[in-house]
Design an enzyme around this catalytic site. Structure first.
Site, mmCIF file in Angstrom:
data_model
loop_
_atom_site.group_PDB
_atom_site.id
_atom_site.type_symbol
_atom_site.label_atom_id
_atom_site.label_comp_id
_atom_site.label_asym_id
_atom_site.label_seq_id
_atom_site.Cartn_x
_atom_site.Cartn_y
_atom_site.Cartn_z
ATOM 1 N N ARG A 169 0.842 -1.193 0.000
ATOM 2 C CA ARG A 169 0.000 0.000 0.000
ATOM 3 C C ARG A 169 0.877 1.242 0.000
ATOM 4 O O ARG A 169 1.945 1.270 0.625
ATOM 5 C CB ARG A 169 -0.842 -0.029 1.277
ATOM 6 C CG ARG A 169 -1.891 1.054 1.417
ATOM 7 C CD ARG A 169 -3.008 0.867 0.464
ATOM 8 N NE ARG A 169 -4.193 1.637 0.824
ATOM 9 C CZ ARG A 169 -5.200 1.853 -0.033
ATOM 10 N NH1 ARG A 169 -5.152 1.381 -1.282
ATOM 11 N NH2 ARG A 169 -6.261 2.525 0.345
ATOM 12 N N THR A 183 -8.798 1.230 -10.468
ATOM 13 C CA THR A 183 -8.225 -0.019 -9.945
ATOM 14 C C THR A 183 -8.412 -1.223 -10.875
ATOM 15 O O THR A 183 -9.185 -1.180 -11.818
ATOM 16 C CB THR A 183 -8.810 -0.307 -8.537
ATOM 17 O OG1 THR A 183 -8.668 0.859 -7.751
ATOM 18 C CG2 THR A 183 -8.156 -1.441 -7.838
ATOM 19 N N GLU A 238 -3.646 7.997 -3.587
ATOM 20 C CA GLU A 238 -4.152 7.057 -2.581
ATOM 21 C C GLU A 238 -4.415 7.709 -1.225
ATOM 22 O O GLU A 238 -5.239 7.228 -0.449
ATOM 23 C CB GLU A 238 -3.165 5.898 -2.415
ATOM 24 C CG GLU A 238 -3.822 4.576 -2.107
ATOM 25 C CD GLU A 238 -4.632 4.052 -3.280
ATOM 26 O OE1 GLU A 238 -5.794 3.703 -3.062
ATOM 27 O OE2 GLU A 238 -4.116 3.995 -4.414
ATOM 28 N N ASP A 265 -7.757 8.155 0.426
ATOM 29 C CA ASP A 265 -8.475 7.062 1.106
ATOM 30 C C ASP A 265 -8.420 7.223 2.632
ATOM 31 O O ASP A 265 -9.077 6.482 3.355
ATOM 32 C CB ASP A 265 -7.907 5.690 0.719
ATOM 33 C CG ASP A 265 -8.538 5.153 -0.560
ATOM 34 O OD1 ASP A 265 -9.396 5.841 -1.141
ATOM 35 O OD2 ASP A 265 -8.178 4.037 -0.983
ATOM 36 N N SER A 309 -10.308 -0.754 0.560
ATOM 37 C CA SER A 309 -11.406 -1.722 0.456
ATOM 38 C C SER A 309 -11.017 -2.885 -0.430
ATOM 39 O O SER A 309 -11.833 -3.774 -0.700
ATOM 40 C CB SER A 309 -12.633 -1.062 -0.170
ATOM 41 O OG SER A 309 -13.017 0.038 0.591
ATOM 42 N N GLY A 317 -13.827 0.733 -5.607
ATOM 43 C CA GLY A 317 -13.910 1.521 -4.380
ATOM 44 C C GLY A 317 -14.463 0.645 -3.267
ATOM 45 O O GLY A 317 -14.231 -0.565 -3.231
HETATM 46 N N1 GLU Z 1 -8.391 3.167 -3.482
HETATM 47 C C1 GLU Z 1 -9.422 2.197 -3.302
HETATM 48 C C2 GLU Z 1 -9.054 1.239 -2.198
HETATM 49 O O1 GLU Z 1 -7.916 0.998 -1.957
HETATM 50 C C3 GLU Z 1 -9.673 1.404 -4.520
HETATM 51 C C4 GLU Z 1 -10.285 2.247 -5.557
HETATM 52 C C5 GLU Z 1 -11.058 1.496 -6.551
HETATM 53 O O2 GLU Z 1 -11.273 0.325 -6.486
HETATM 54 O O3 GLU Z 1 -11.491 2.128 -7.471
HETATM 55 O O4 GLU Z 1 -9.922 0.714 -1.587
#
Ligand code: GLU
Length: 597
Positions: A130, A418, A455, A458, A483, A504
């Site tokens: 991450r 993502t 990031e 988040d 997530s 997301g």
């Molecule tokens: N940044 C989001 C996460 O780490 C993921 C974003 C996405 O899936 O579009 O949960």
């Protein structure tokens, strides 16, 4: 505008006429069989995979398989596996190509979580790559001088949101642990495509078109995606020599070429000289580490649902949803039952209430991971579901934990981009990796041929609520709560399903639903990914518009839910392991395929 989605299904929820939807979520309206024309140089296997997908069937194989969001990337991974490479080798090749052909979703400037099942030892390992908050960041990173949270887009676009990238180190770490192939060769396909050019896919063109204003905010980004001021179009040949040079450096010198030296210097300069400058420094890059963490596993019927623990909320929340549903006969109810969706929706709301209160980077705040999945605790929460109507109010529970501390509820916002990669190799290893730069096109800052993530948005923008700290607030060196839910489902200790998705915080619902569809409703992998989505996180029941799931809205309304029709743009990629072999699928809402042998 219509969306390309799988046509032929058997049950009510599986019938999917195409519907209108947001520009940002759409794929060009071609039927799946015509989509391959948008890509150049596809192998016969890739062409065949599109045909199978358009029939809503799973791709079958015996030895190995790879599923991801773009056929050129999947082909690169298939080549590595066909040459005797491991799933880790193939992942490096897939990620290197995704960073070129699907740059809006993931790449060298982002981060990822990887779940690995070792075919030899039977052990599960999870790697956390991450992005981290720079050492110069404070809990007030996303607040104005008066302590008020910034507007979302003001925080996203520019340097403020950029965390230290983790993906280059993850590629190296996965290869160091589990690779069999020569490191340098894993980048050849991506380097060649970047130098000679690739055809812009319909989805990339659509997303560039819809994001022109923000892409224009940084000159290097505008020059690449909007040469001469015009957005790139589907079918254009796009070259990215800067990306090729970056990959060459990493191929020759390893990730050190990224985290120190000229590339690192350019990353720092780009972040610090952006219109909204960020805190990232050379020290942050030099200190970056991939962290091995214990896998989070939840019992579900005869299966262990294993995934990524904190800083992701993915494994715990998917595990809680399924754990809460354990006592209900979803198989008997079937996918057309409003009561099944009441239970799934409210189980999800209960899990999201705990997620908002307790889940964050466990290196910074004590997360009651065991308590949240304890059977007694889940049984007491599941008792709330024993009623015929929607729960009026949903509050976080009180799981057992050692270091009791009270947090305020989280308020972070997430928008989908993502990508997810699922791979099984010929040695019995399985890899599930979700990879991201957060928002579509991340921070919109481009350096040396790749985009930098956003990031850090988040994190919760607010640091406190009524004086009580929020677990997922910003801190130097901390990783924002995710997530992402890369998952490996085990049965008797052996992989049964490898799955994950972008989307997301809806990722959690997409993954839980597909697991239920496959395990309880006995759908094949591809139909389980293609079936219409119903997702409830915070009370509103999102129902995938333009699908027959709309038919459930009235009954759910009568049960007391507030329903909302909308595009639900998952990107599920999954591989099932059956006694008869492997079966793989790729989400019809995106451009990917599965290839196997
Ligand atoms: N940044 C989001 C996460 O780490 C993921 C974003 C996405 O899936 O579009 O949960």
């Amino acid at each position: 505008m219509t969306r390309w989605i799988a046509p032929a299904f058997l049950c009510l929820l599986c019938a999917v006429p195409a519907g209108a939807q947001d520009a940002a979520d759409s794929v060009a309206p071609e039927a799946a069989t015509r989509l391959p024309a948008a890509f150049e140089g596809l192998s016969p296997e890739a062409e065949a995979a599109f045909r199978v997908k358009s029939d809503n069937k799973s791709v079958k194989a015996e030895e190995w398989m790879v599923a991801a969001a773009n056929p050129l990337a999947v082909q690169a991974g298939a080549k590595v596996l066909g040459d005797g490479g491991s799933a880790a080798d193939a992942m490096v090749a897939v990620q290197a190509v995704l960073g070129l052909v699907e740059p809006q979703s993931s790449g060298l400037g982002g981060g990822a979580f990887l779940v690995w099942y070792d075919g030899e030892t039977g052990e599960l390992t999870t790697l956390d790559a991450r992005e981290t908050a720079p050492l110069g960041a404070t809990p007030r990173l996303f607040q104005d001088a008066g302590g008020e949270p910034l507007k979302f887009w003001d925080a996203v676009v520019g340097g403020l949101s950029v965390g230290t990238p983790g993906t280059p180190k993850l590629l190296e770490e996965a290869h160091r642990r589990w690779g069999r192939a020569n490191w340098t060769g894993l980048f050849s396909e991506a380097i060649e495509l970047a130098e000679t050019g690739f055809r812009v896919s319909p989805r990339l063109a659509e997303l560039v078109d819809g994001d022109q204003e923000r892409l224009q905010s940084a000159p290097a980004t505008a020059a690449y995606f909007m040469p001469g001021g015009q957005p790139i179009r589907a079918g254009d040949r796009l070259r990215n020599p800067d990306y090729a040079a970056t990959l060459r450096a990493i191929a020759a010198e390893g990730s050190g070429a990224f985290y120190a030296g000229e590339i690192a210097r350019d990353i720092v300069t780009t972040v610090r000289e952006a219109a909204t400058p960020g805190e990232l420094s050379a020290v942050d890059l030099a200190l970056y580490k991939v962290i091995e963490r214990p896998a989070v596993c939840a019992d579900y019927r005869d299966f262990d649902i294993c995934g990524m623990g904190p800083p992701s909320s993915g494994g715990l929340t998917v595990g809680q949803i399924l754990g809460l549903l354990e006592g209900f006969d979803l198989a008997g109810m079937g996918p057309d039952s409003p009561n099944a969706w009441r239970l799934i929706g409210d189980a999800s709301r209960l899990a999201f209430a705990d997620r908002g209160r307790y889940m964050a980077d466990s290196d910074f705040v004590p997360v009651p991971a065991e308590g949240l999945l304890a059977p007694d605790y889940l049984a007491s929460r599941a008792a709330l579901l024993k009623r015929g109507k929607a729960l009026p109010e949903v509050e976080p529970g009180a799981p057992e934990w050692d270091h009791a501390q009270l947090w305020a509820d989280d308020e972070s916002i997430e928008f989908p981009s993502t990508s997810h990669i699922s791979i099984i190799d010929a040695y019995g290893n399985a890899l599930s990796m979700t990879t991201t730069i957060e928002n579509g096109f991340g921070s919109r800052l481009m350096v040396r041929g790749f985009l930098l993530n956003n990031e850090l948005t988040d994190f919760s923008f607010k640091s406190h609520a009524d004086g009580v700290p929020i677990a997922n607030r910003v801190a130097p060196g901390k990783r924002p709560r995710s997530s992402m839910a890369p998952t490996i489902v085990l049965r008797d200790g052996r992989p049964r399903l490898v799955i994950g998705s972008p989307g997301g915080s809806r990722i959690i619902g997409y993954v839980a639903q597909a697991i239920i569809a496959h395990l309880d409703w006995k759908m094949g992998v591809q139909p389980a990914l293609a079936m219409p989505h119903l997702v409830n996180r915070f009370g509103t029941y999102d129902i995938e518009e333009g699908t027959e799931a709309e038919g459930l809205a009235t009954r759910l309304d009568e049960m007391g839910f507030k329903t909302n029709l909308r595009a639900l743009n998952s990107g599920l990629h999954a591989i099932a392991v059956r006694p008869t072999g492997l079966a793989g699928g790729a989400d019809p809402r995106r451009e990917g395929i599965a290839i196997g042998k």
